[in-house]
Design an enzyme around this catalytic site. Structure first.
Site, short mmCIF file in Angstrom:
data_model
loop_
_atom_site.label_atom_id
_atom_site.label_comp_id
_atom_site.label_asym_id
_atom_site.label_seq_id
_atom_site.Cartn_x
_atom_site.Cartn_y
_atom_site.Cartn_z
N ARG A 120 23.11 8.89 6.87
CA ARG A 120 22.98 10.10 7.69
C ARG A 120 22.77 11.27 6.74
O ARG A 120 23.72 11.81 6.19
CB ARG A 120 24.25 10.33 8.52
CG ARG A 120 24.46 9.33 9.66
CD ARG A 120 25.73 9.69 10.41
NE ARG A 120 25.88 9.00 11.68
CZ ARG A 120 26.67 7.94 11.88
NH1 ARG A 120 27.36 7.44 10.87
NH2 ARG A 120 26.78 7.40 13.07
N HIS A 139 33.36 12.37 16.36
CA HIS A 139 33.03 12.65 14.97
C HIS A 139 34.15 12.18 14.04
O HIS A 139 33.91 11.51 13.04
CB HIS A 139 32.77 14.15 14.81
CG HIS A 139 32.43 14.55 13.42
ND1 HIS A 139 33.39 14.99 12.53
CD2 HIS A 139 31.27 14.52 12.75
CE1 HIS A 139 32.80 15.24 11.38
NE2 HIS A 139 31.51 14.97 11.48
N ARG A 183 17.88 7.94 7.39
CA ARG A 183 17.54 8.57 8.66
C ARG A 183 17.22 10.05 8.43
O ARG A 183 18.00 10.76 7.76
CB ARG A 183 18.71 8.46 9.65
CG ARG A 183 18.37 9.12 10.97
CD ARG A 183 19.46 8.99 11.98
NE ARG A 183 20.59 9.84 11.67
CZ ARG A 183 21.70 9.87 12.41
NH1 ARG A 183 21.80 9.07 13.44
NH2 ARG A 183 22.69 10.68 12.09
N GLU A 242 17.82 4.64 20.69
CA GLU A 242 19.10 5.18 21.18
C GLU A 242 18.92 5.94 22.49
O GLU A 242 19.84 6.59 22.97
CB GLU A 242 19.81 6.01 20.11
CG GLU A 242 18.95 6.96 19.34
CD GLU A 242 19.64 7.58 18.13
OE1 GLU A 242 20.86 7.47 17.99
OE2 GLU A 242 18.93 8.20 17.33
N GLY A 255 20.84 2.61 17.79
CA GLY A 255 21.90 3.62 17.66
C GLY A 255 22.73 3.53 18.92
O GLY A 255 22.52 4.27 19.89
N THR A 256 23.65 2.61 18.92
CA THR A 256 24.35 2.30 20.17
C THR A 256 25.40 3.33 20.56
O THR A 256 25.92 3.27 21.68
CB THR A 256 24.99 0.90 20.09
OG1 THR A 256 25.62 0.77 18.82
CG2 THR A 256 23.93 -0.18 20.25
N ASN A 257 25.69 4.27 19.65
CA ASN A 257 26.59 5.35 20.08
C ASN A 257 25.85 6.20 21.13
O ASN A 257 26.35 6.44 22.23
CB ASN A 257 26.98 6.25 18.90
CG ASN A 257 27.66 5.48 17.78
OD1 ASN A 257 28.25 4.45 18.04
ND2 ASN A 257 27.57 5.98 16.56
N ASP A 258 24.65 6.61 20.74
CA ASP A 258 23.86 7.41 21.69
C ASP A 258 23.35 6.54 22.84
O ASP A 258 23.32 6.99 23.98
CB ASP A 258 22.68 8.07 20.97
CG ASP A 258 23.09 9.40 20.37
OD1 ASP A 258 23.73 10.20 21.08
OD2 ASP A 258 22.81 9.65 19.18
N ARG A 281 54.29 -27.94 15.35
CA ARG A 281 53.18 -27.14 15.91
C ARG A 281 52.53 -26.39 14.76
O ARG A 281 53.13 -26.29 13.68
CB ARG A 281 53.70 -26.15 16.95
CG ARG A 281 54.69 -25.17 16.39
CD ARG A 281 55.20 -24.24 17.47
NE ARG A 281 56.22 -23.37 16.94
CZ ARG A 281 57.01 -22.63 17.68
NH1 ARG A 281 56.93 -22.66 18.97
NH2 ARG A 281 57.92 -21.85 17.13
N CYS A 293 23.02 0.20 14.00
CA CYS A 293 23.79 1.04 13.08
C CYS A 293 24.82 1.88 13.83
O CYS A 293 25.50 2.70 13.24
CB CYS A 293 22.88 1.90 12.23
SG CYS A 293 21.90 3.05 13.20
C1 PEP Z 1 24.08 6.17 17.11
O1 PEP Z 1 23.78 6.99 17.97
O2 PEP Z 1 24.50 5.03 17.35
C2 PEP Z 1 23.95 6.52 15.68
C3 PEP Z 1 24.18 5.63 14.73
O3 PEP Z 1 23.68 7.81 15.40
P1 PEP Z 1 24.78 8.99 15.41
O4 PEP Z 1 26.11 8.38 15.64
O5 PEP Z 1 24.65 9.66 14.10
O6 PEP Z 1 24.28 9.81 16.56
MG MG Z 2 22.61 8.70 17.37
#
Ligand code: PEP
Ligand code: MG
Length: 914
Positions: A585, A465, A641, A776, A797-800, A346, A863
């Site tokens: 940033r 953070h 940014r 975002e 900005g896929t976090n927001d 295998r 990002c």
């Molecule tokens: C986000 O919001 O995806 C982003 C990259 O910005 P931050 O995390 O700094 O809000």
């Molecule tokens: Mg953001």
């Protein structure tokens, strides 16, 4: 006639016909182990005769609780055929046939399901076996093993019921090890074990070989749904409906004297990938002895001296197998009286390091294509190779302290400190290895984080953070370890009474999300030295760069850029293969110790003049930062940014300041009190209930344009200076948190004017630059056609965007309910780690399509934290992103993931189909 449930090992053509010819389907029908045995038989390799009961039969059994119609009869017919081929007879005391009954699913699940050996061994056939092997001790040992294995696997008797009487027997005889047991001892034990079966189940141990075979087949079927197997499938994503095949194989004996033996081997070194036979063997022994380590094994190459002819045969066979499967093989073999039998082949499990080396070597040897080599290595394996890791053995024996979210991979060992200043002091001045432990972190903790080897927080999730910063700097980090109670006053943390005090050592595994008490030794990693990985990644880049690999626009695959705030991060990003900066940033630059007081002065200024005066002090600092970034990224785009966070983040903590003021008042300290009181009033006036949705991003720039005006001036002054020094600069100014095009209409033209003015002042005639925005906020995605009238690029900005689309706070959701949501199946995964394609992803897709209607050459990237996640990278490819941007440390992972998706959808027009 009933369906065909049973195939003899030489009936592969029939199996192929039934499933339509594909090898994958053959493996699904016969299981991986079965398919290997069939394939070896076809290739003329000597495999002991046998047959396989299909996975389909197993699935029927799971549904009905009984063998499907005709299956058992087919087993009996196949057994007759095996008897014919071996010249032995099942249950015949004079010339007995023995078989093993082994599980084997489509995907290997090592040790998760059951196997019964030596089936056919009864009181009557034991004598025959003694004659056959000339080894009564082995026969009685095998017999008691059969009773024990059968008792536990087939009849469900606990292991303890067998272990206890064995321990008592040995104690009575004053034996320490099994090896001291004689033939008579094992014979006695066989009798004792049979009594255990009788006592526990009220039945005699089956003396009828066919009954043994029937029950063993059923037991293997049942083990598919045993706890171990189910847990393993959950962990590895193997579907539940595959079922296991059952392989019935003639037993061959490696313990028939010095011309017999057994072993296991890999065709390459599974730890390093080196191209050499790697394995162990033992003469006059059975398979289990090799695996169990009861006797000291010999290195496989020594077999060349002991049995040169057999060894040469073995090499020929394994070379043939490797060439046939184009994969490193993991084989099991037995030599019975000078004849070599292959029992299994295998593809072998290997370390990440070996996976890379084997893939690159095999491509260079012409065995596989470069594309195949790239596909053979997973992004997770690359990840493993880039972070220091704990020594696996040492970790096993370490004391687990807490578990949280695995925010940033890698291993860290350090002394615990509970605040950023002390962490920095101990890290920088005292040169200690530090693990910073906090309930959560804020931007003004960054200096302490950077000085730390690892980070542990009791709150926050994958995009908190602490997590974002840790990943960006490649610091191993575990967040949201809620069981850790941190007492900042007593300078200690506590998990169920287990207290770790400041200065004590802990070990943090950011890959698994675990923290341990004490020091666990680590092994280091560096990309520069990993030449095979560098080669593999260069192939990945080559694949992505091919015109036409993606249908639709852009026509090439994804590029990988990096999120980097400082020149040294940009240099690292370049060395890891990033071809742009997707997010700088800028606010992080304001937290440097010599700048923060100026920033605070700027924020507190009553007039625009006062603000501008402070900003003029900051300008040279920012210019220098940008200058360094441009220099490091010579020739590549740099997205900067403009300031994003709410201003209160730059100010002293309100609660702490309030306490100070109260203490001073109580103690009657007048000196400095008035200033502190005034400051408190100012900070209070900045207070917002929902700062994440408050005065931040472009809103802040509109209310207080002086800050971004200074930033744009600094960007273009640096760009002009660099251009004059011969550096190729491609700045892209990014406006955060846009919700309506009106915001851009308000701010962008003033910034564009500043850019033009600066370039004119500096006498630079030509500069390749852009102004764009982050997407975002859902409204921005929905109105992307409008937004693209001004924005020359979009960066998701896929976090927001995740936060705002779901309405989940990115700082609190993981702590409060996300884990439950995933556990309950309300969400498939944590959407802050892997993009939610149906919601957030749809918005992104819409934004790309709408944006490009207005501006066909719109540059699109991502990002947010998802830019380094392979699943999310796939989505970015599908919707037509140009690039993904992630932490420098994830760049190599993203490069490989980008190539994987390019190959997966190669030449397909994908966006519209999704
Ligand atoms: C986000 O919001 O995806 C982003 C990259 O910005 P931050 O995390 O700094 O809000
Ligand atoms: Mg953001």
């Amino acid at each position: 006639m009933s369906r065909k449930w049973v195939y003899l090992f030489d009936e592969i053509a029939e199996a192929e016909e039934v499933v339509g010819g594909s090898w994958d389907a053959v493996r699904a029908l016969l299981g991986g182990k079965g398919a290997g045995l069939f394939d070896m038989t076809r290739a003329g390799v000597s495999v002991p005769p046998g047959f396989t009961v299909t996975t389909e039969a197993c699935n029927e059994y799971q549904g009905n609780g009984k063998f499907p119609e005709g299956m058992w009869e087919q087993e009996l017919t196949a057994l007759k055929e095996v008897e014919k081929r071996t010249g032995k007879k099942f249950g015949d005391p004079a010339n007995p046939l023995f078989v093993s009954c082994r599980s084997g699913a489509k995907f290997s699940m090592p040790g998760m399901m059951d196997t019964v050996l030596n089936i056919g061994l009864t009181d009557a056939t034991a004598d025959g076996m003694i004659k056959l092997t000339g080894n009564p001790r082995f026969v009685w040992d095998s017999h008691r093993r059969l009773v024990e294995m059968f008792g536990s696997v087939v009849l469900g008797i606990s292991d303890e019921a067998f272990e206890k009487p064995l321990a008592e027997y040995k104690a009575k005889k004053d034996y320490k090890h099994d090896i001291e047991m004689t033939a008579d001892d094992w014979k006695a034990m066989t009798g004792i074990f049979k009594t255990v079966v009788k006592k526990q189940k009220g039945i005699d141990f089956p003396q009828e070989p066919l009954e043994q075979l029937r029950l063993a087949t059923e037991a293997v079927f049942k083990s598919w749904n045993g706890k171990r197997a189910v847990d393993y499938r959950r962990a590895t994503g193997i579907p539940d409906d595959l079922g296991t095949a059952v392989n019935i194989v003639t037993m061959v004996f490696g313990n028939m004297g010095s011309d017999s033996g057994t072993g296991v081997a890999f065709t390459r070194d599974p730890a390093t990938g080196e191209r050499k036979m790697y394995g162990d063997y033992l003469l006059n022994a059975q398979g289990e002895d090799v695996v169990a380590g009861i006797r000291n094994t010999e290195k496989i190459e020594d077999l060349a001296k002991e049995m040169p002819v057999v060894y040469q045969q073995f090499l020929d066979i394994t070379t043939k197998l490797e060439r046939h499967y184009k994969e490193m093989q993991d084989v099991e073999f037995t030599i019975e009286r000078g004849k070599l039998w292959m029992l299994q082949t295998r593809s072998g499990k290997r370390t990440a390091k070996a996976a890379v080396k084997i893939a690159v070597d095999m491509a260079n040897e012409g065995l596989i294509s470069k594309e195949e080599a790239v596909l053979r290595v997973t992004p997770e394996q690359v990840d493993t190779l880039l972070h220091p890791q704990f020594d696996a053995k040492a970790k096993q024996s370490a004391e687990l302290y807490a578990k949280g979210v695995n925010a940033s991979p890698g291993a860290a060992v350090g002394q615990v400190y509970f605040d950023a200043d002390t962490a920095e002091k101990m890290g920088k001045e005292q040169k200690q290895d530090v693990v910073m432990v906090r309930p959560f972190t804020k931007p003004d903790d960054v200096h302490g984080m950077i000085a730390s080897k690892g980070i542990l927080t009791s709150e926050g999730g994958a995009t908190s953070h602490a997590a974002v910063v840790a990943r960006q700097f490649g610091i191993p980090c575990v967040v949201g370890a809620a069981m850790v109670k941190i007492d900042l006053d007593k300078r200690q943390m506590n998990v169920d009474g287990n207290v770790v005090k400041e200065g004590e050592w802990i070990s943090v595994d950011g890959t698994t999300g675990e923290a341990f008490v004490g020091k666990i030794p680590t092994v280091a990693a560096s990309l520069e030295e990993q030449t095979d990985l560098l080669t593999l990644l260069s192939w990945a880049d080559e694949i992505c760069a091919r015109p036409g690999i993606r249908k639709g626009w852009p026509e090439r695959g994804l590029q990988v850029w990096a999120n980097a705030d400082y020149p040294k991060d940009a240099r690292r990003a370049r060395s890891y293969g990033a071809v742009g900066i997707g997010l700088c940033r800028t606010e992080h630059m304001f937290f440097e110790p010599e700048r923060l007081p100026v920033v605070q002065r700027m924020i507190l200024a009553d007039t625009s003049e006062g603000r501008i005066a402070a900003l003029n002090e900051l300008l040279p600092f920012q210019r220098k930062d940008f200058d360094g970034l441009f220099e490091a990224m010579n020739g590549y785009p740099v997205i900067i940014r403009l300031i994003d966070p709410p201003l209160h983040e730059f100010m002293p903590d309100e609660e702490k300041l309030f306490e100070e003021v109260v203490t001073m008042r109580v103690k009657g300290e007048r000196k400095g009190l008035a200033e502190k009181e005034a400051l408190l009033v100012d900070i209070k006036s900045m207070h917002e209930s929902n700062p994440m949705m408050g005065l931040r991003g472009v809103r802040l720039s509109i209310v207080m344009p002086e800050i971004v005006e200074m930033q744009v001036r600094a960007i273009f002054e640096a760009a002009a200076d660099c251009t004059q020094r011969g550096i190729v600069v491609k700045p892209e100014v990014m406006i955060p948190l846009t919700g309506t095009v009106k915001e851009l209409e308000w701010i962008q033209p003033r910034l564009v004017r500043i850019a033009a003015t600066v370039l004119k002042e500096k006498g630079v005639k030509k500069l390749d630059y852009k102004f764009g925005t982050m997407i975002e906020i859902p409204r921005a995605a929905v109105t992307a056609a409008e937004i693209a009238k001004l924005a020359e690029f979009f960066s998701f900005g896929t976090n927001d965007l995740t936060q705002m689309t779901f309405g989940y706070s990115r700082d609190d959701a993981e702590r409060n309910f996300l884990v439950t949501y995933v556990e309950e199946g309300i969400l498939p995964v944590n959407p802050f780690q892997t993009l939610d394609r149906e919601g957030v992803g749809r918005l992104m897709q819409m934004a790309v399509e709408e944006g490009r209607k207005t501006r066909p050459d719109l540059e699109v990237g991502i990002c947010g934290e998802h830019g380094g996640d392979p699943e999310s990278i796939e989505w970015c490819h599908i919707i037509g992103n140009h690039y993904v941007s992630c932490s420098p440390f994830r760049v190599p992972i993203a490069r490989l993931a980008a190539a994987h998706v390019a190959l997966k959808y190669s030449g397909k027009r994908i966006a519209e189909d999704k």
